[in-house]
Write a protein that holds these residues in place. Structure first.
Motif, short mmCIF file in Angstrom:
data_model
loop_
_atom_site.label_atom_id
_atom_site.label_comp_id
_atom_site.label_asym_id
_atom_site.label_seq_id
_atom_site.Cartn_x
_atom_site.Cartn_y
_atom_site.Cartn_z
N SER A 1 0.84 -1.20 0.00
CA SER A 1 0.00 0.00 0.00
C SER A 1 0.87 1.25 0.00
O SER A 1 1.67 1.46 0.92
N LYS B 1 -0.16 4.24 0.46
CA LYS B 1 -0.58 5.07 1.59
C LYS B 1 0.10 4.61 2.88
O LYS B 1 0.60 5.44 3.65
N SER B 2 0.13 3.30 3.12
CA SER B 2 0.76 2.78 4.33
C SER B 2 2.26 3.07 4.34
O SER B 2 2.82 3.41 5.38
N GLU C 1 2.69 6.64 5.29
CA GLU C 1 2.41 6.84 6.72
C GLU C 1 3.58 6.33 7.57
O GLU C 1 3.89 6.92 8.61
#
Length: 244
Positions: free
Chosen positions: A124, A126-127, A130
């Motif tokens: 991911s 996004k992960s 983050e």
């Protein structure tokens, strides 16, 4: 011989779990009491020592630099085996590991990992983004961070490493924090990532290379910095494994 290795592997699993359960009350205390997470992460070194001691493993740490515990670093290491995190846990720093998301789902262990370290879903974007933000926060709070720049156990032919990703090096340049390459020479022989989970008795070797300064370097230096770290670790892997 395979039966002996299987028995030894079962014993190793019991040792790993027993050492963790012994320290679990301390992990819980440091997690639940505000401001104590750094002390909790330092207990990983005790856990690693207990684990390797119970396995009767000899651990050779070749430290090529004199590290001050008050300093901060970004550590980058090759990653071929589940034994890598315990081995790196022997480094006497407040280390935050970036590990795969599935570790956070393991009963009890996952509670410790997701609260003291950083879990990332590498599939991911996004992960991954983050996780870099979380790593930045941990650096701001005084910890050091451990990256596996191959992006997990991804090499198909250890001791040859997979291509490095940029994240660790961009963060080091952005925060102007030195990078320390670390070579884990034999973990792929001791506990191969082949799905069999069979331990082989062999001394563990951890080589802590000299820090690479990034002061004054910028975003355009990512490729050069990444290549330099890759070369340092790979050359050590080639040298050590040529003897096996």
């Amino acid at each position: 011989m395979k039966l002996i290795r299987r028995i030894y592997s079962i014993y190793g699993s019991i040792g790993f779990i027993s050492a963790f359960l012994l320290l679990l009350p301390i992990f819980i205390y440091t997690i639940e009491i505000s401001g104590k997470k750094g002390q909790g992460r330092k207990m990983n070194r005790v856990w690693s020592k207990l684990f390797f001691g119970m396995l009767f493993f000899k651990v050779n740490i070749e430290n090529r630099c004199h590290l001050k515990k008050s300093d901060q670093f970004i550590f980058v290491s090759n990653h071929f085996s589940y034994l890598d995190i315990p081995a790196l846990g022997l480094i006497p720093f407040d280390l935050v590991f970036i590990g795969k998301k599935s570790l956070a789902k393991v009963p009890l262990f996952g509670y410790m990992f997701k609260n003291l370290h950083i879990a990332v879903d590498r599939n991911s974007m996004k992960s991954r983004g983050e996780s870099i933000l979380k790593a930045r926060k941990e650096l701001d709070e005084g910890a050091s961070v451990v990256f596996f720049p191959e992006g997990g156990i991804s090499s198909q032919s250890p001791p040859a490493m997979a291509k490095f990703k940029d994240g660790a090096f961009k963060l080091a340049l952005d925060k102007q924090i030195p990078i320390i390459p670390v070579t884990l020479s034999y973990n792929h022989l001791i506990l191969p990532d082949d799905g069999k989970f069979l331990l082989r008795y062999k001394p563990v070797k951890v080589v802590i290379h000299e820090p690479i300064a990034v002061k004054g370097c910028g975003p355009n230096d990512v490729k050069e910095l990444k290549s330099k770290c890759f070369t340092i670790i790979q050359e050590q892997l080639n040298k050590d494994n040529a003897r096996n």
